[in-house]
Design an enzyme around this catalytic site. Structure first.
Site, PDB file in Angstrom:
ATOM      1  CD  GLU A  67     -69.182  -0.961 -13.450  1.00  0.00           C
ATOM      2  OE1 GLU A  67     -69.874  -1.239 -14.414  1.00  0.00           O
ATOM      3  OE2 GLU A  67     -68.207  -1.648 -13.080  1.00  0.00           O
ATOM      4  CG  ASP A 109     -40.840  34.382   0.228  1.00  0.00           C
ATOM      5  OD1 ASP A 109     -39.987  35.002  -0.431  1.00  0.00           O
ATOM      6  OD2 ASP A 109     -41.466  34.880   1.173  1.00  0.00           O
ATOM      7  CG  ASP A 415     -45.902  34.797  -1.404  1.00  0.00           C
ATOM      8  OD1 ASP A 415     -45.183  35.273  -2.297  1.00  0.00           O
ATOM      9  OD2 ASP A 415     -45.540  34.689  -0.218  1.00  0.00           O
ATOM     10  CB  THR A 508     -65.077  -9.765  -6.182  1.00  0.00           C
ATOM     11  OG1 THR A 508     -65.424  -9.555  -7.550  1.00  0.00           O
ATOM     12  CG2 THR A 508     -66.140 -10.596  -5.515  1.00  0.00           C
TER      13      THR A 508
END
Length: 686
Positions: A67, A109, A415, A508
């Protein structure tokens, strides 16, 4: 408008991390269904009560699903975003942090990324192509000045030279001037700014020329025609100013002789070999008002060729070397001349000196029409020139189809489609457009390629951390399944209650896993090739490791549970309390088995140096003490009172698994010499 359509059509693929986590979730669901079904079938065959089987099945379901994984992954990625922000890299999408770590191809580029983006007019060639009409031009920022290094000293007074200067000012949307009489203002495309500064250096005033030749219409630059044109009034007549790619303009200049064409092309090629960007100019004069829709078409008179100097950004050389070491392929994609692109690529050591492979946008074809040889050539090419926005999009899609994780670095509107299509879009924050920043996943505040490399390194660290805490959580959760299932199969009852398992999973387990997500940078990671894009989050070896880890933990916990039941005569409730605390403590210590390297020191490694691990363990110990001493928590978790010797047994049960896992890793590790360890960066971790 067409670019906007391309942006809408460019679909952003699911990130590799999201895909891997989805795949892992499906595996976990399948495993828990099989285990639960098997447990129920065996229980029914043994004649056990349905109620007990249902209760145990619920416990198995709770134990199987980690979980806390989504919480830990989110916080770890957010921590990676904060680290990148300190390196001037802004991350807009959380999962993009891990995508960086798997990127193996980066399209970039040229201008401003691999060059300095300090564009100046450097040389020019007038229409007649004679050597005495060639000049080297240098413009200083304050004040602009024109120096004629070659040719006649009276060159600025010639009509062809003045015409070239005029066209550079008219076919131009930039602004250069003083604001408030002190500060200089430079707005617009860097090449157009350089043309205005060139005109000022030649003794012309752009504002005056624009007043004398008022603009009537404009045909904006198109990546298809590779030209821009403007229509102006010129006294009683009209003039059309045109600029663009030399090969396109020469096709519209029938008055040029073959010799003149050859000279211009040779000069353009020479400029490109020197790393210059070239731009050709032409014009058309008429006494009749041209149609606003067609004025840019038809024959023109060639006016000259200008070469622009944009020095290579030498600071990117170490970054490109780091990419090669890390197994990342960097590919230049630019709209410039192929020779110019190839020269800059050599100067920044993007390619080897003898590499001449360059492809243009016109040579690109749909992937389904490519032969095997053409497909291999595309994957080997490092320099693509004269590429349009649509062709960039197709190129990225092609690489993605070959199971590559593709990054794209860009700054302009052109771009934007490629930035959105790429697995990780990286926009320049200083000189980039807002459109590019909106389409990208990352924004570089310093426009530095070195920042991209740092971001990739951080991305690999984050993926390694995610891999570590997934292995940690799964081995812990699998140990819970083994404890519940094996205890039921051998007739020990159910040592863990569903609420106890849920407490372990959410409390834990989470804090040590979260500490693993805060692991610091590991230089070794940038010396390895990135993980294949189609590889799962956990390999077969990882699953084997998870099973071994879980088995060792299970033996320790069930051993303690069986011992107190059979040797000390504890009740089932008391034994369950021992099993609960033994499992918590053993899993907490298991975090020290998550170090990198099979032969790393057990006491000195990146885990023991991680202060968050120690803080997490301290917090967990405090929480476990609360479950024992706070009445409400004791009631909810069914905690029973224990003797002092039980506490010693619980503490002792956590040590053998750590030692056993270390021994197993040592036995499975290949022998390496100190020199090999040193070269891998693992010999002296201190």
């Amino acid at each position: 408008g067409k670019i906007s359509q391309l942006v809408d059509q460019a679909e952003h693929n699911i990130t590799p991390l999201e895909e891997k986590l989805n795949g892992l979730s499906k595996v976990l669901i399948g495993v828990v269904l099989v285990l639960s079904a098997g447990f129920v079938v065996v229980g029914l065959l043994r004649g056990e009560s349905v109620g007990r089987l249902v209760e145990t099945s619920i416990a198995l379901f709770i134990a199987a699903i980690p979980e806390g994984m989504s919480v830990v992954a989110t916080i770890a990625l957010a921590n990676g975003m904060m680290r990148l922000a300190r390196h001037k890299v802004l991350v807009k999408r959380l999962s993009a942090v891990s995508t960086l770590g798997e990127t193996n191809v980066i399209f970039t580029d040229k201008t401003g990324t691999l060059t300095e983006n300090r564009i100046e007019v450097f040389s020019l060639q007038l229409p007649d192509g004679k050597h005495d009409a060639y000049a080297e031009v240098k413009t200083a920022t304050q004040p602009p000045a024109l120096e004629i290094a070659l040719g006649e000293a009276t060159l600025p007074e010639t009509a062809p030279f003045k015409k070239l200067v005029l066209l550079g000012v008219l076919c131009n949307n930039a602004e250069v001037g003083a604001v408030g009489g002190t500060a200089n203002r430079e707005l617009g495309d860097p090449i157009e700014v350089a043309l205005l500064k060139f005109a000022i250096g030649a003794g012309q005033e752009p504002g005056t020329l624009r007043t004398d030749y008022p603009r009537l219409a404009e045909q904006a630059f198109s990546p298809h025609t590779r030209q821009m044109a403007t229509l102006h009034r010129s006294g009683p007549g009209y003039i059309v100013a045109v600029k663009g790619a030399l090969e396109e303009l020469l096709n519209r200049c029938p008055a040029l002789t073959d010799d003149q064409r050859a000279r211009q092309q040779q000069r353009a090629e020479a400029m490109a070999q020197d790393g210059l960007r070239t731009l050709a100019f032409g014009y058309k004069e008429t006494t009749e008002h041209p149609d606003d829709a067609t004025f840019a078409q038809g024959e023109i008179t060639f006016a000259g060729l200008i070469g622009f100097l944009d020095p290579p950004r030498l600071a990117v050389i170490p970054a490109l070397k780091a990419c090669r070491k890390a197994g990342i392929q960097v590919v230049m994609v630019t709209g410039d001349h192929p020779t110019t692109a190839l020269t800059i690529a050599r100067q920044v050591q993007l390619i080897e000196p003898g590499d001449t492979l360059t492809l243009t946008g016109k040579q690109l074809r749909p992937a389904d029409q490519l032969t095997t040889a053409e497909r291999d050539q595309l994957l080997q090419c490092r320099v693509f020139a004269r590429v349009s926005p649509a062709e960039k999009l197709a190129l990225i899609d092609f690489y993605q189809q070959q199971n590559n994780v593709v990054g794209m670095i860009g700054d302009g509107v052109n771009d934007a489609p490629a930035l959105k299509k790429a697995d990780i879009g990286i926009a320049m924050g200083l000189r980039g457009t807002q459109v590019a920043a909106e389409a990208a996943d990352l924004v570089l505040k310093d426009d530095s390629f070195a920042s991209v490399v740092r971001a990739i390194g951080q991305g690999r660290v984050m993926f390694e951390n995610i891999h570590k805490f997934v292995v940690f959580l799964l081995s812990c959760n699998l140990s819970e399944i083994f404890v519940v299932a094996l205890a039921g199969l051998i007739g020990l009852g159910n040592p863990l209650l569903p609420l106890q398992i849920l407490f372990i999973n959410i409390v834990t387990d989470v804090f040590p896993a979260l500490a693993l997500g805060f692991g610091r940078e590991n230089k070794v990671l940038m010396k390895r090739s990135p993980r294949p894009a189609n590889s799962p989050l956990l390999s077969r070896a990882d699953w084997q490791q998870v099973v071994v880890y879980a088995g060792v933990i299970t033996v320790a916990v069930l051993g303690a549970y069986a011992f107190v039941r059979w040797q000390w005569g504890y009740t089932a409730a008391q034994g369950g309390t021992v099993a609960f605390y033994a499992l918590c403590w053993t899993q907490m210590l298991h975090v020290f088995s998550m170090y990198s390297g099979k032969r790393s020191s057990l006491f000195i490694n990146e885990i023991t140096r991680n202060r968050y691990v120690w803080l997490a363990l301290l917090l967990n110990v405090g929480l476990l003490l609360l479950t024992y001493y706070v009445p409400l928590l004791r009631t909810v978790l069914a905690i029973q009172s224990l003797e002092g010797r039980a506490l010693l047994l619980i503490i002792g049960s956590g040590l053998p698994p750590v030692a056993m896992i270390w021994i197993i890793r040592q036995l499975r590790a290949p022998r390496q010499t100190p020199q090999q360890l040193a070269s891998a960066g693992l010999h002296d971790q201190k």
